[in-house]
Scaffold this motif. Sequence first.
Motif, PDB file in Angstrom:
ATOM      1  N   LEU A 198      44.307   9.263  30.623  1.00 59.15           N
ATOM      2  CA  LEU A 198      42.663   8.779  30.375  1.00 59.15           C
ATOM      3  C   LEU A 198      42.618   7.992  28.941  1.00 59.15           C
ATOM      4  O   LEU A 198      42.000   7.128  29.116  1.00 59.15           O
ATOM      5  CB  LEU A 198      41.626   9.560  30.768  1.00 59.15           C
ATOM      6  CG  LEU A 198      41.321  10.030  32.186  1.00 59.15           C
ATOM      7  CD1 LEU A 198      40.122  11.099  32.353  1.00 59.15           C
ATOM      8  CD2 LEU A 198      40.933   8.717  32.799  1.00 59.15           C
ATOM      9  N   LEU A 199      43.329   8.946  28.017  1.00 57.24           N
ATOM     10  CA  LEU A 199      43.105   8.379  26.809  1.00 57.24           C
ATOM     11  C   LEU A 199      44.066   7.182  26.511  1.00 57.24           C
ATOM     12  O   LEU A 199      43.635   6.187  25.776  1.00 57.24           O
ATOM     13  CB  LEU A 199      43.677   9.420  25.613  1.00 57.24           C
ATOM     14  CG  LEU A 199      42.505  10.555  25.222  1.00 57.24           C
ATOM     15  CD1 LEU A 199      43.193  11.591  24.518  1.00 57.24           C
ATOM     16  CD2 LEU A 199      41.342   9.912  24.674  1.00 57.24           C
ATOM     17  N   ASP A 200      45.084   7.228  27.230  1.00 58.67           N
ATOM     18  CA  ASP A 200      46.049   5.956  27.228  1.00 58.67           C
ATOM     19  C   ASP A 200      45.309   4.720  27.894  1.00 58.67           C
ATOM     20  O   ASP A 200      45.772   3.600  27.590  1.00 58.67           O
ATOM     21  CB  ASP A 200      47.432   6.286  27.862  1.00 58.67           C
ATOM     22  CG  ASP A 200      48.562   5.586  27.490  1.00 58.67           C
ATOM     23  OD1 ASP A 200      48.444   4.864  26.348  1.00 58.67           O
ATOM     24  OD2 ASP A 200      49.185   5.075  28.354  1.00 58.67           O
ATOM     25  N   ARG A 237      41.515   7.060  20.539  1.00 60.34           N
ATOM     26  CA  ARG A 237      42.332   8.151  19.606  1.00 60.34           C
ATOM     27  C   ARG A 237      40.971   8.948  19.462  1.00 60.34           C
ATOM     28  O   ARG A 237      40.024   8.643  19.032  1.00 60.34           O
ATOM     29  CB  ARG A 237      42.958   7.436  18.655  1.00 60.34           C
ATOM     30  CG  ARG A 237      44.082   6.639  18.916  1.00 60.34           C
ATOM     31  CD  ARG A 237      44.650   6.045  17.456  1.00 60.34           C
ATOM     32  NE  ARG A 237      45.400   7.298  16.635  1.00 60.34           N
ATOM     33  CZ  ARG A 237      46.769   7.279  17.120  1.00 60.34           C
ATOM     34  NH1 ARG A 237      47.439   6.519  17.847  1.00 60.34           N
ATOM     35  NH2 ARG A 237      47.304   8.179  16.137  1.00 60.34           N
ATOM     36  N   ILE A 238      41.459  10.251  19.286  1.00 58.99           N
ATOM     37  CA  ILE A 238      40.635  11.220  18.844  1.00 58.99           C
ATOM     38  C   ILE A 238      40.843  11.573  17.589  1.00 58.99           C
ATOM     39  O   ILE A 238      41.906  11.329  16.813  1.00 58.99           O
ATOM     40  CB  ILE A 238      40.970  12.573  19.488  1.00 58.99           C
ATOM     41  CG1 ILE A 238      40.382  12.438  21.317  1.00 58.99           C
ATOM     42  CG2 ILE A 238      39.937  13.922  19.234  1.00 58.99           C
ATOM     43  CD1 ILE A 238      40.734  13.790  21.909  1.00 58.99           C
ATOM     44  N   ALA A 239      39.647  12.010  16.675  1.00 57.40           N
ATOM     45  CA  ALA A 239      39.625  12.095  15.172  1.00 57.40           C
ATOM     46  C   ALA A 239      41.152  12.937  14.813  1.00 57.40           C
ATOM     47  O   ALA A 239      41.116  14.019  15.430  1.00 57.40           O
ATOM     48  CB  ALA A 239      38.663  12.511  14.661  1.00 57.40           C
ATOM     49  N   GLY A 240      41.677  12.650  13.852  1.00 55.16           N
ATOM     50  CA  GLY A 240      43.019  13.104  13.576  1.00 55.16           C
ATOM     51  C   GLY A 240      44.323  12.954  14.105  1.00 55.16           C
ATOM     52  O   GLY A 240      45.300  13.427  13.752  1.00 55.16           O
ATOM     53  N   GLY A 241      43.973  11.544  14.545  1.00 48.91           N
ATOM     54  CA  GLY A 241      45.335  11.013  15.047  1.00 48.91           C
ATOM     55  C   GLY A 241      45.915  11.288  16.670  1.00 48.91           C
ATOM     56  O   GLY A 241      47.060  11.275  16.770  1.00 48.91           O
ATOM     57  N   THR A 289      50.301  12.378  22.442  1.00 52.03           N
ATOM     58  CA  THR A 289      50.164  13.456  21.833  1.00 52.03           C
ATOM     59  C   THR A 289      49.857  14.694  23.081  1.00 52.03           C
ATOM     60  O   THR A 289      50.598  15.755  23.221  1.00 52.03           O
ATOM     61  CB  THR A 289      49.119  13.923  20.857  1.00 52.03           C
ATOM     62  OG1 THR A 289      49.088  13.026  19.817  1.00 52.03           O
ATOM     63  CG2 THR A 289      49.038  15.324  20.160  1.00 52.03           C
ATOM     64  N   PHE A 290      48.979  14.271  24.097  1.00 47.20           N
ATOM     65  CA  PHE A 290      48.624  14.960  25.176  1.00 47.20           C
ATOM     66  C   PHE A 290      50.180  15.047  26.205  1.00 47.20           C
ATOM     67  O   PHE A 290      50.281  16.017  26.665  1.00 47.20           O
ATOM     68  CB  PHE A 290      47.590  14.541  25.978  1.00 47.20           C
ATOM     69  CG  PHE A 290      46.255  14.921  25.377  1.00 47.20           C
ATOM     70  CD1 PHE A 290      45.612  16.150  25.496  1.00 47.20           C
ATOM     71  CD2 PHE A 290      45.555  14.106  24.554  1.00 47.20           C
ATOM     72  CE1 PHE A 290      44.362  16.553  24.957  1.00 47.20           C
ATOM     73  CE2 PHE A 290      44.275  14.370  23.852  1.00 47.20           C
ATOM     74  CZ  PHE A 290      43.787  15.762  23.935  1.00 47.20           C
ATOM     75  N   MET A 291      50.504  13.871  26.187  1.00 45.65           N
ATOM     76  CA  MET A 291      52.009  14.007  26.981  1.00 45.65           C
ATOM     77  C   MET A 291      52.841  14.839  26.497  1.00 45.65           C
ATOM     78  O   MET A 291      53.366  15.577  27.218  1.00 45.65           O
ATOM     79  CB  MET A 291      52.620  12.545  27.018  1.00 45.65           C
ATOM     80  CG  MET A 291      53.723  12.331  27.917  1.00 45.65           C
ATOM     81  SD  MET A 291      54.478  10.668  27.931  1.00 45.65           S
ATOM     82  CE  MET A 291      55.035  10.955  25.986  1.00 45.65           C
ATOM     83  N   LEU A 292      53.096  14.731  25.297  1.00 42.44           N
ATOM     84  CA  LEU A 292      54.038  15.864  24.512  1.00 42.44           C
ATOM     85  C   LEU A 292      53.710  17.118  24.784  1.00 42.44           C
ATOM     86  O   LEU A 292      54.426  18.181  25.003  1.00 42.44           O
ATOM     87  CB  LEU A 292      54.451  15.439  23.293  1.00 42.44           C
ATOM     88  CG  LEU A 292      55.137  14.117  22.827  1.00 42.44           C
ATOM     89  CD1 LEU A 292      55.058  13.852  21.274  1.00 42.44           C
ATOM     90  CD2 LEU A 292      56.420  14.286  23.573  1.00 42.44           C
TER      91      LEU A 292
END
Length: 65
Positions: A15-17, A22-26, A31-34
Amino acid sequence: MLAIVSAIIFGLGFLLDLLNTRIAGGISGTTFMLLGLCLLALHQAGVGTASIRKSYGSWRGRSRR
């Protein structure tokens, strides 16, 4: 259990992709995929799959004969 959590993490990353957010903090979809891949690797390694009852001697429990 870890496979279910990783599926949820993959869904959030997807969903983010799709939304290009992006969520705060990069933290992004990558990141969720990894994180999801890490949880799947732990699941495949057998982490968190042991039985609660250890008195039977194996993770399958007592077999009926």
